[in-house]
Scaffold this active site. Structure first.
Site, PDB file in Angstrom:
ATOM      1  N   HIS A 145       0.838  -1.191   0.000  1.00  0.00           N
ATOM      2  CA  HIS A 145       0.000   0.000   0.000  1.00  0.00           C
ATOM      3  C   HIS A 145       0.881   1.252   0.000  1.00  0.00           C
ATOM      4  O   HIS A 145       1.056   1.880  -1.044  1.00  0.00           O
ATOM      5  CB  HIS A 145      -0.947  -0.034   1.227  1.00  0.00           C
TER       6      HIS A 145
ATOM      7  N   CYS B  58      -0.479   0.286   9.624  1.00  0.00           N
ATOM      8  CA  CYS B  58      -0.685   1.659   9.144  1.00  0.00           C
ATOM      9  C   CYS B  58      -2.115   1.855   8.649  1.00  0.00           C
ATOM     10  O   CYS B  58      -2.801   2.783   9.076  1.00  0.00           O
ATOM     11  CB  CYS B  58       0.298   1.994   8.024  1.00  0.00           C
ATOM     12  N   HIS B  59      -2.555   0.981   7.725  1.00  0.00           N
ATOM     13  CA  HIS B  59      -3.886   1.180   7.151  1.00  0.00           C
ATOM     14  C   HIS B  59      -4.698  -0.110   7.114  1.00  0.00           C
ATOM     15  O   HIS B  59      -5.681  -0.210   6.392  1.00  0.00           O
ATOM     16  CB  HIS B  59      -3.787   1.792   5.755  1.00  0.00           C
ATOM     17  N   GLY B  60      -4.247  -1.099   7.866  1.00  0.00           N
ATOM     18  CA  GLY B  60      -5.062  -2.294   8.037  1.00  0.00           C
ATOM     19  C   GLY B  60      -5.111  -3.261   6.870  1.00  0.00           C
ATOM     20  O   GLY B  60      -6.188  -3.731   6.494  1.00  0.00           O
TER      21      GLY B  60
END
Lengths: 418, 186
Positions: free
Chosen positions: B126, B150-152
């Protein structure tokens, strides 16, 4: 404000609000320039280009340089061996410093010969001397960065000059060093200042040009322009002349970079700095040699330092030492002789500066130093009074000069080729 | 003069005829552009990886001490590489998945050289964070692999993206088994 004369609608729109294009056209295109400038007038623009080359290569070099005593030398060697085109950038930067000084020295002697420092261009000249001082400081600190033997010992010797100042000398030196000797704090601050000062130079160059454009360039005749018949628009006449000079300059510069990159350097600087051993014969870079010779000519620590700085200081007051109303050396038969003597004296000082301070070199160095100051402090003021200049032509366009210059307005003298 | 020229060269006015001077001007500008470009290239290229940076592009690692279910992280080209000695259940789990339904369809076989050892770059596809799951007790996500905090993003036991914003599976670096238990990465 009157309507600008640009046809491109975008430029017209911008210029109406922010008249940069009008400014550029006025100062670099229409800018009326004496039509009789010779190739010595190329060296101002060459110096400007050299400055840009130094800044551009310097910024790229700084991307790979490490300002730390343990890494500086190796990071420079890495630039030479591993960084893409690093060898080229470093050699351009290294030789660029020398060529910058060559160009600027010629520019200065041009000014000296043609009296470009005289009214109304005194401030223009003084700003130029400020640029020279800034260049010397920048070049000196740049030479320290590779952290070779010459870097280290050059830094030690030059910073120790300040210890000659009575009472506060020692404190100033340890303030410059940030310690008890030239060491990591010194290297760090020199890197910082070496990065900063070129941009200060750019600022002073802007002022230099600002002052220049107030009255326009001096010219080989040293007389004021009297109207459009004496001038040419800067573009294309002088842009093309400058570009031709630039191409010659770049050819020579490239030859040095590619074929003799270390000719003006010193091999000892490829030995890593060693605080415990001074090289047998230490000399500064060639462009400092005349000043170095003056420093060593005086057998007294403070006196030597004062003489060296005095050699520059005397240039600041030059406009008031030479009071002759005639600018150009072409019309000053006696001044002309002394001009060439001064040039020879400076070259001699440079030669002496490169030699060890012993025997004849000391005596010659002292005489040459005395002559340098005698020229500025005695000969120029005296000449202003006693010399009878040759008659000046009435204007740049009037075809009077060329022969022995016996009369103004002689009709059939050969016309200038312009 | 204008007339004679214009009759000769269709509709162009006489001034449009290029002169020798025009040629010289254009040639000069072209040479200038070539020169400026030639000078600009070293200035740009110096920012590319230097020779010594490129020379450090491979590392070797001995995985004989790595027990089943353990992972190690090592640094290669400045980035973390995950080497996981997978348990048989993790291998089964990775193999059972129908690759066609995945966001970045890849079977487990093409991602490993020996099924026991999974070698992937520990860089979330990502935005480049390092996913959790290497150490015992760390969150490993819903698919028994790695989880990027960080963003799953959830990665499975083959390092494939299963859930979350990452677009691609964890990258498999070029590597080779020098012997049964020594891997050279890069």
């Amino acid at each position: 404000m009157s309507e600008n004369q640009f046809t491109n609608p975008v430029i017209k729109w911008i210029d109406h609000r922010l008249p940069v294009f009008t400014f550029m056209r006025h100062e670099t295109h229409e800018y009326p320039t004496p039509k009789n400038l010779n190739y010595f007038w190329n060296f101002g623009s060459l110096a400007g280009i050299a400055l840009v080359v130094m800044i551009v290569t310097g910024i790229t070099l700084s991307m790979s340089y490490t300002a730390h005593v343990d890494y500086a030398f190796d990071s420079v060697e890495r630039i030479m061996r591993d960084v893409n085109h690093g060898w080229l950038l470093r050699y351009i930067h290294m030789n660029g410093a020398s060529f910058f000084f060559i160009v600027v020295f010629i520019h200065i002697f041009r000014g000296l010969y043609y009296g470009s420092y005289k009214a109304p261009r005194e401030l223009l000249w003084i700003l130029g001397v400020v640029i020279l001082l800034l260049m010397m400081a920048t070049a000196f600190m740049g030479y320290v960065l590779p952290w070779g033997q010459m870097s280290f010992w050059g830094a030690t010797v030059i910073t120790n000059l300040f210890s000659a100042i009575p009472l506060v000398g020692e404190s100033i030196v340890s303030w410059l060093w940030g310690g008890f000797s030239v060491d990591n704090p010194t290297l760090n601050r020199f890197f910082s200042l070496h990065f900063l000062l070129p941009f200060v130079i750019v600022g002073v160059v802007v002022l230099h040009l600002f002052a220049l454009h107030r009255f326009g360039s001096n010219n080989p005749l040293g007389i004021d322009t009297k109207g459009p018949q004496d001038t040419l628009p800067f573009h294309p006449y002088y842009t093309i002349k400058d570009f031709f000079g630039l191409s010659v300059f770049l050819t020579i510069f490239a030859a040095a970079v590619f074929f003799f990159p270390n000719f003006m350097g010193h091999p000892d600087n490829y030995i890593p700095a060693n605080a415990l051993q001074t090289p047998a014969h230490i000399v500064p870079e060639w462009y400092f040699l005349p000043f170095y010779a003056i420093l060593r000519a005086v057998p007294d620590k403070l006196g030597g330092v004062l003489a060296m700085f005095g050699a520059i200081a005397v240039l600041f007051v030059l406009p008031w030492l030479d009071r002759s109303p005639v600018r150009s050396g072409r019309f000053r038969p006696v001044f002309k002789i002394f001009f060439w003597l001064l040039l020879a004296d400076c070259v001699l000082l440079g030669y002496i500066g490169a030699k060890p301070p012993e025997g004849m070199y000391v005596i010659v160095g002292r005489l040459a130093t005395i002559w340098y100051f005698v020229h500025f402090l005695i000969i120029l003021p005296v000449l202003s009074v006693v010399e009878t200049p040759r008659p000046l032509p009435q204007s740049i366009s009037s075809p009077v000069f060329g022969g022995s210059g016996s009369m103004t307005g002689a009709a059939a003298a050969p016309k200038e080729k312009v | 003069m204008a007339n004679s020229k214009s009759t000769k060269s269709t509709k162009k006015p006489a001034q449009a005829q290029p002169s020798r001077r025009d040629f010289i001007v254009v040639a000069s500008y072209a040479m200038g552009a070539v020169g400026a470009g030639a000078f600009a290239w070293p200035l740009i290229d110096q920012m590319n990886p230097a020779a010594d940076t490129l020379a450090l592009a491979s590392v070797e690692v001995d995985v004989s001490k790595l027990e089943e279910g353990q992972s190690i992280t090592l640094k290669w080209r400045g980035k973390p590489v995950f080497i996981r000695h997978r348990t048989s259940s993790e291998i089964d789990e990775a193999g059972r998945v129908n690759a066609e339904n995945l966001r970045d369809p890849e079977t487990d076989e093409v991602r490993v050289q020996k099924p026991e050892y999974l070698v992937v770059l520990g860089v979330c596809t990502h935005l480049g964070c390092v996913p959790l799951g290497q150490k015992i007790g760390e969150v490993r996500g819903e698919y028994d692999g790695w989880f990027c905090p960080c963003h799953g993003s959830h990665y499975d036991s083959s390092g494939r993206i299963r859930k979350g914003p990452a677009p691609k599976n964890l990258e498999v670096p070029p590597y080779a088994f020098l012997s049964d238990e020594v891997i050279r990465i890069g």
